[in-house]
Write a protein that holds these residues in place. Structure first.
Motif, PDB file in Angstrom:
ATOM      1  N   ILE A 181       3.922   6.032  11.067  1.00 43.34           N
ATOM      2  CA  ILE A 181       4.206   7.094  12.032  1.00 43.34           C
ATOM      3  C   ILE A 181       4.621   8.354  11.282  1.00 43.34           C
ATOM      4  O   ILE A 181       5.768   8.486  10.864  1.00 43.34           O
ATOM      5  N   CYS A 182       3.676   9.279  11.120  1.00 45.43           N
ATOM      6  CA  CYS A 182       3.962  10.432  10.262  1.00 45.43           C
ATOM      7  C   CYS A 182       3.308  11.686  10.797  1.00 45.43           C
ATOM      8  O   CYS A 182       2.376  11.650  11.595  1.00 45.43           O
ATOM      9  N   GLY A 183       3.811  12.797  10.350  1.00 46.17           N
ATOM     10  CA  GLY A 183       3.249  14.092  10.662  1.00 46.17           C
ATOM     11  C   GLY A 183       2.964  14.848   9.383  1.00 46.17           C
ATOM     12  O   GLY A 183       3.372  14.444   8.290  1.00 46.17           O
ATOM     13  N   ALA A 200       9.564  10.617  13.961  1.00 52.14           N
ATOM     14  CA  ALA A 200      10.727  10.222  14.762  1.00 52.14           C
ATOM     15  C   ALA A 200      12.008  10.851  14.235  1.00 52.14           C
ATOM     16  O   ALA A 200      12.801  11.424  14.992  1.00 52.14           O
ATOM     17  N   SER A 201      12.200  10.771  12.927  1.00 50.58           N
ATOM     18  CA  SER A 201      13.461  11.260  12.343  1.00 50.58           C
ATOM     19  C   SER A 201      13.346  12.638  11.723  1.00 50.58           C
ATOM     20  O   SER A 201      14.349  13.323  11.519  1.00 50.58           O
ATOM     21  N   GLY A 202      12.142  13.046  11.401  1.00 52.88           N
ATOM     22  CA  GLY A 202      11.946  14.311  10.715  1.00 52.88           C
ATOM     23  C   GLY A 202      12.141  14.221   9.224  1.00 52.88           C
ATOM     24  O   GLY A 202      11.988  15.220   8.507  1.00 52.88           O
ATOM     25  N   ASP A 203      12.477  13.024   8.721  1.00 52.26           N
ATOM     26  CA  ASP A 203      12.716  12.859   7.286  1.00 52.26           C
ATOM     27  C   ASP A 203      11.412  12.993   6.511  1.00 52.26           C
ATOM     28  O   ASP A 203      10.338  12.598   6.968  1.00 52.26           O
ATOM     29  N   THR A 204      11.532  13.541   5.307  1.00 46.85           N
ATOM     30  CA  THR A 204      10.380  13.662   4.433  1.00 46.85           C
ATOM     31  C   THR A 204      10.002  12.298   3.870  1.00 46.85           C
ATOM     32  O   THR A 204      10.845  11.555   3.372  1.00 46.85           O
TER      33      THR A 204
END
Length: 268
Positions: A44-46, A82-86
């Motif tokens: 799950i990534c952007g 989900a978390s915005g973490d890199t």
């Protein structure tokens, strides 16, 4: 009691790489697409694209632009939606942008007829003319000849060591009339009588050479007007912007009463 002494927690690492079909070189003004390729461990990534460290583009694994300067640095960050973490950051592509040669504007007519010629010009000399399709031909001096009815694209290109710039012009080649067909019908009438003529080609215009002898209307109905034995010429004309063709048909007008003929209306 469970024994977790030898239990090892493994962290699945993710990575991302970027690439472009043109590599790290492009001509100024041309569109180039960069593609992000995350590793299989990325779920799950952007995607956050960056140019010279600043955010650019949309959340997509593809970033396209035609606005690049020499030395621009393109990279992509993969992050958890989900978390915005890199999750991972790609290596950087440092672009080499070559200047494209200046190209002017093609000027001249856009319409010509089959078999005719027009001349196009360009404001910057030294380029090469070309016809993309087969409906027209063009010489090195910009002289175009209409070969077939249709639409063609004329190009004018100027090249330097690395790049080519091209100007375009759409031209239309119109057909010349192929035939005026053949007029059919009865060629002899009494004055005051009518006959109906026809032609094998639709869309033409009817006329007579001597309106004192006979008349004709747009449906091909001819009326004899002059009672002394006379001959007139019926003309059927097919025309467009590229030419005119005529079919002719002699019509004989008689004084049927003088000749002792029965003067009744006839049609073919």
């Amino acid at each position: 009691i469970a024994d977790y002494t030898n239990f090892v927690i493994r962290k699945v690492s993710s990575s991302i790489s970027i690439s472009s079909a043109s590599g790290d070189t492009v001509c100024s003004g041309l569109m180039v697409s960069f593609i992000a390729n995350p590793s299989s461990g990325s779920t799950i990534c952007g995607y956050q694209w960056k140019k010279n460290g600043l955010n650019i583009g949309v959340d997509s694994n593809i970033f396209s632009t035609n606005v690049l300067s020499n030395g621009d640095k393109i990279s992509c960050k993969l992050y958890n939606t989900a978390s915005g973490d890199t999750i991972a950051v790609s290596d950087t592509i440092r672009m080499v942008v070559y200047p494209a040669p200046l190209i002017g504007t093609i000027t001249g007519d856009s319409i010509l007829c089959m078999g005719s010629t027009i001349t196009l010009t360009e404001s910057i000399p030294g380029g090469l003319w070309n016809s993309r399709d087969s409906d027209a031909s063009i010489t090195s001096s910009g002289l175009i000849s209409g070969l077939f009815s249709g639409i063609d694209t004329i190009t004018y290109s100027i090249s330097n060591t690395h790049c080519t710039s091209t100007a375009f012009k759409i031209i239309t080649i119109n057909p010349v009339p192929a035939s005026a067909g053949t007029i059919t019908g009865i060629d002899t009438i009494c004055w005051g009588q009518t006959v109906i003529l026809g032609d094998s080609i639709a869309g033409g215009v009817w006329s007579v050479t001597d309106s004192l002898i006979a008349s004709v209307i747009d449906t091909g109905v001819v009326t004899g007007l002059y009672f002394i034995n006379s001959v007139d010429t019926i003309v059927y004309t097919i025309s467009n912007a590229c030419g005119t063709l005529n079919a002719i048909f002699p019509i004989y007008v008689h004084d049927c009463a003088f000749l002792g003929l029965n003067k009744t209306s006839r049609s073919s």
